[in-house]
Design an enzyme around this catalytic site. Structure first.
Site, PDB file in Angstrom:
ATOM      1  N   LYS A 169       1.002   4.664  -2.556  1.00 23.17           N
ATOM      2  CA  LYS A 169       1.026   5.904  -2.736  1.00 23.17           C
ATOM      3  C   LYS A 169       1.683   6.935  -2.685  1.00 23.17           C
ATOM      4  CE  LYS A 169      -3.839   5.493  -1.478  1.00 23.17           C
ATOM      5  NZ  LYS A 169      -4.585   6.640  -1.766  1.00 23.17           N
ATOM      6  N   TYR A 180       0.976  -1.550   0.277  1.00 23.19           N
ATOM      7  CA  TYR A 180      -0.272  -0.280   0.350  1.00 23.19           C
ATOM      8  C   TYR A 180       1.226   1.132   0.031  1.00 23.19           C
ATOM      9  CZ  TYR A 180      -3.463   3.624   1.945  1.00 23.19           C
ATOM     10  OH  TYR A 180      -4.247   4.184   2.120  1.00 23.19           O
TER      11      TYR A 180
END
Ligand SMILES: NC(=O)c1ccc[n+]([C@@H]2O[C@H](COP(=O)([O-])OP(=O)(O)OC[C@H]3O[C@@H](n4cnc5c(N)ncnc54)[C@H](OP(=O)(O)O)[C@@H]3O)[C@@H](O)[C@H]2O)c1
Length: 248
Positions: free
Chosen positions: A147, A143
């Site tokens: 990002k 994740y």
């Protein structure tokens, strides 16, 4: 960029931060709110126009851009998070899935809507990022990578869109109380508060918004010695002491 009379397109608008963005732009006098959702039947908020949109489906994105030709603000909000570290057995598949939605999704939407925004005077793109753009932890390793990529996208788009007058705002935040963080027992901000701060920054012309205290502290910690991204995330020291002191 002012919200009053803006025509706003929001991805993932059926719940969480996306729904909070939809409510708040309506409250601030947006003229039109296009609410993107994979399943439009989940959109129950009055006053929005439902758009079927999976950010991973190029045909959905192209159809949305051809239909919503009056958009002046694109909010790239849709995102997914899966737990796991880079050395877990499924890390490559997991990384691909999260990059697809969290990086290629906003890239696809930005490519499709950049000409629309340009034709409507410039407008703005708001990318919903995270403190995970800056620091990486085994709990949310892929994740974080997705990002970080989305942060780079945001910074690059800002340069590429400057000539047509499009404001590009990156929003960084720690944990927010939505389905995405269900089961994580740590302090969380309310989506409504984060959305209000983000839209205040957008309306003030900002290019970056640090929407909670954790984002503000970690941003300072990037240039501390040692940088926050070097600290052991499993230790109970999310920011360097020097940074905590500087942050008050
Ligand atoms: N919550 C936090 O602590 C936090 C912190 C920093 C950043 N963020 C970011 O904030 C954004 C919104 O997250 P949230 O917390 O509101 O999460 P959420 O409550 O889980 O909502 C995620 C939204 O994204 C949509 N979505 C997921 N994959 C999609 C796809 N392929 N196409 C279109 N829509 C898709 C979901 O639609 P479905 O209902 O169809 O699944 C849902 O509407 C994400 O980008 C997330 O990374 C969240």
């Amino acid at each position: 960029m002012k919200i009053r009379n803006a025509n706003v397109f929001i991805t993932g608008a059926n719940r969480g931060l996306g729904l909070a963005f939809a409510r708040e732009v309506l409250a601030r006098g947006a003229r039109k709110v296009y609410a993107g959702a994979r399943d439009p039947s989940k959109l129950t908020l009055p006053g929005v126009e439902a758009i079927r949109l999976d950010v991973n489906r190029a045909e959905d994105v192209a159809a949305a851009a051809s239909r919503c030709t009056d958009v002046t603000l694109l909010i790239n909000n849709a995102g997914i998070a899966a737990v796991g570290g880079f050395l877990s057995v499924d890390s490559i598949e997991s990384a691909r899935a999260q990059l697809e939605t969290n990086f290629f999704g906003p890239l696809r939407l930005s490519q499709a809507f950049a000409p629309v925004l340009g034709a409507n005077g410039g407008g703005a793109i708001l990318n919903v990022l995270s403190v995970a753009s800056w620091i990486n932890a085994p709990m949310l390793a892929m994740y974080g990578a997705s990002k970080s990529a989305a942060w780079a996208l945001t910074n690059g788009l800002r340069h590429e869109l400057r000539a047509q007058g499009t404001q590009v705002l990156g929003m960084h935040v720690g944990f927010v109380d939505t389905d995405l963080t269900r089961g994580i027992d740590l302090p969380k901000s309310s989506p409504e508060l984060i959305v209000r701060r983000t839209l205040d920054a957008l309306e003030a012309g900002a290019e970056e918004v640090l929407a909670d205290e954790r984002a503000r502290q970690l941003k300072q910690g990037l240039s501390a010695e040692p940088g926050v991204y070097l600290l052991d995330p499993s230790a109970d020291a999310p920011v360097a002491p020097a940074v905590s002191a500087a942050a008050g």
